[in-house]
Design a protein around this motif. Structure first.
Motif, short mmCIF file in Angstrom:
data_model
loop_
_atom_site.label_atom_id
_atom_site.label_comp_id
_atom_site.label_asym_id
_atom_site.label_seq_id
_atom_site.Cartn_x
_atom_site.Cartn_y
_atom_site.Cartn_z
N ALA A 72 -0.67 9.48 2.50
CA ALA A 72 0.42 9.62 3.47
C ALA A 72 1.42 10.67 3.01
O ALA A 72 2.53 10.77 3.55
CB ALA A 72 1.10 8.28 3.70
N ASP A 101 0.85 -1.19 0.00
CA ASP A 101 0.00 0.00 0.00
C ASP A 101 0.89 1.24 0.00
O ASP A 101 2.00 1.24 -0.57
CB ASP A 101 -0.97 -0.06 1.20
CG ASP A 101 -2.24 0.73 0.98
OD1 ASP A 101 -2.24 1.94 1.23
OD2 ASP A 101 -3.25 0.13 0.55
N LYS A 147 -3.83 -0.43 -6.71
CA LYS A 147 -4.86 0.27 -5.92
C LYS A 147 -4.60 1.76 -6.11
O LYS A 147 -3.48 2.23 -5.91
CB LYS A 147 -4.74 -0.13 -4.45
CG LYS A 147 -5.63 0.69 -3.52
CD LYS A 147 -5.54 0.15 -2.10
CE LYS A 147 -6.14 1.10 -1.08
NZ LYS A 147 -5.94 0.61 0.29
N TYR A 159 0.47 0.50 -5.05
CA TYR A 159 -0.50 1.54 -4.72
C TYR A 159 -0.04 2.88 -5.26
O TYR A 159 1.15 3.19 -5.24
CB TYR A 159 -0.58 1.60 -3.19
CG TYR A 159 -1.17 2.87 -2.59
CD1 TYR A 159 -2.49 2.90 -2.15
CD2 TYR A 159 -0.39 4.01 -2.44
CE1 TYR A 159 -3.02 4.05 -1.58
CE2 TYR A 159 -0.91 5.17 -1.88
CZ TYR A 159 -2.23 5.18 -1.45
OH TYR A 159 -2.75 6.30 -0.88
C1 GLA Z 1 -6.54 5.89 2.20
C2 GLA Z 1 -7.10 4.54 1.75
C3 GLA Z 1 -6.53 3.46 2.64
C4 GLA Z 1 -5.00 3.46 2.57
C5 GLA Z 1 -4.46 4.83 2.94
C6 GLA Z 1 -2.96 4.95 2.66
O1 GLA Z 1 -7.01 6.23 3.46
O2 GLA Z 1 -8.50 4.54 1.78
O3 GLA Z 1 -7.05 2.18 2.28
O4 GLA Z 1 -4.61 3.11 1.27
O5 GLA Z 1 -5.12 5.87 2.20
O6 GLA Z 1 -2.46 6.21 2.96
#
Ligand code: GLA
Length: 392
Positions: free
Chosen positions: A122, A72, A147, A113
């Motif tokens: 983030a 992610d 994703k 991701y």
């Molecule tokens: C969002 C997405 C989460 C994750 C975070 C990563 O909140 O919905 O599933 O991927 O970002 O920063």
């Protein structure tokens, strides 16, 4: 005139060649693991991902059907002067291709991701303005799943932004599952079927039974209720995504984890685990690897389950299956045991005709047939899962 027609025809052809989704992917809901729910930003790194891939194989999860290992947020750190993404070398010292190769060598698939905006959630670099370069990079690395998040997208339009990345992926030429993550804000179930293979329907899940955390993170039963009515939009290659599993994470008991997993199976939800597979108690492994439950989730008919009965704290859900069988879940949301007498004619199961034998899927026990009423008892915050097996 002839030339003009030719030019227009070749333009249309060019647009059509690129403006497509990889249709043959995700004919059943994707199964795998993602780093976010447990490792978030701070604790994700190369070692963790390698060890999780190893654990997926050694625990039997690969054999049970799980195949994607997805990193992610927080693997990227900047862009070079040509626009290519720079990998965070503190966390991933050998780069991403190295990890993708390792994961493939274990017989698994690899996911990554990014974000449609300038920055990820983030604060790492997003793909806005770099869609084609990023898609090509992913294809070169051997990425199998992307994703694509929605933070820092001021002024952007969802359909346009996600379509841009869909087309970039298609052009890059590698089959990549495209997971849309705009949290349900522009009702993606109405438009995303032609753009991606799955789309988030809500804000983030958290490892709680109910309630919310930090404002918009939701316990899984809150998310469950938001899936009511969305069943008509799901099918092979196009899935509603109620977010990744919290099974096995700290905030849920074993019973709560079992109920969560069962309901995600009934929903035909993507089964993307979010726990630490390296330290999995036996009971959690049994939940995630239950073949009868996985068969319901992965049933080729690809129907998302729906609610047929609701007493407030007690619900019944149904999922039609390929060979005329029917999966049923009896969900006890209360803090005490629930007894219930199943009168098959009264609970309004759709398509129930003739006789079925009844199998309890947690414990693998035959429980008679639909010719007789059945008394059940469900522990607090737990579920009873039945498969009605068509007899005549
Ligand atoms: C969002 C997405 C989460 C994750 C975070 C990563 O909140 O919905 O599933 O991927 O970002 O920063």
């Amino acid at each position: 005139m002839k030339y003009l027609t030719l030019i227009i025809a070749s333009l249309v052809l060019t647009i059509n060649i690129y403006a497509q989704k990889n249709e043959t992917l995700a004919s059943t809901p994707p199964m795998g693991w993602n780093s976010w729910n447990n490792f978030e930003c701070d604790r994700v790194n190369e070692n963790v991902i390698r060890e999780i891939a190893d654990a997926m194989v050694s625990s039997g999860m690969k054999e049970a059907g799980y195949k994607y290992i997805n990193i992610d947020d927080c693997w990227q750190i900047g862009r070079d002067s040509d626009g290519y993404i720079i990998v965070d070398s503190d966390k991933f010292p050998h780069g991403i291709k190295y990890l993708a190769d390792y994961i493939h060598s274990r017989g698994l698939k690899f996911g990554i991701y990014s974000d449609a905006g300038t920055h990820t959630c983030a604060g790492r670099p997003g793909s806005k303005g770099y869609e084609e370069i990023d898609a090509q990079t992913y294809a070169e690395w051997g990425v199998d799943y992307l994703k694509y998040d929605w933070c820092n997208t001021d002024g952007q339009e969802t359909v346009e932004s996600y379509t841009l990345m869909r087309d970039a992926l298609y052009k890059a030429g590698r089959p990549i599952v495209f997971s849309i993550c705009e949290w349900g804000i522009t009702e993606p179930w109405l438009w995303a079927g032609d753009v991606g293979h799955l789309w988030r329907t809500t804000y983030d899940i958290t490892d709680r039974w109910d309630g919310t955390r930090w404002g918009n993170q939701l316990g899984w039963t809150e998310i469950l209720e938001k899936q009511v009515g969305l069943e008509v939009y799901a099918g092979p290659g196009r899935w509603n995504d109620p977010d990744m599993l919290e099974v096995g994470n700290d905030g849920l008991t074993i019973n709560e984890s079992r109920a969560h997993f069962s309901m995600w199976c009934i929903l035909a939800a993507p089964l993307i685990c979010g726990n630490d597979l390296r330290n999995m108690p036996a009971e959690i492994k049994e939940i995630l690897c239950n073949p009868e439950l996985i068969a319901i989730n992965q049933d080729e008919l690809g129907k998302q389950g729906f609610k047929i009965y609701d007493e407030g704290n007690f619900e019944i859900w149904q999922k039609p299956l390929k060979n005329g069988d029917i999966a049923l879940s009896f969900l006890n949301l209360e803090n005490r045991d629930k007894s219930f007498n199943i009168n098959w004619g009264k609970i309004r199961i759709k398509g129930l005709t003739g006789n079925y034998s009844v199998k309890n899927l947690w414990g693998n026990i035959m429980m008679g047939s639909t010719k007789d009423e059945l008394s059940i008892n469900i522990p607090q915050r737990d579920v009873l899962m039945l498969r009605l097996i068509k007899q005549d």
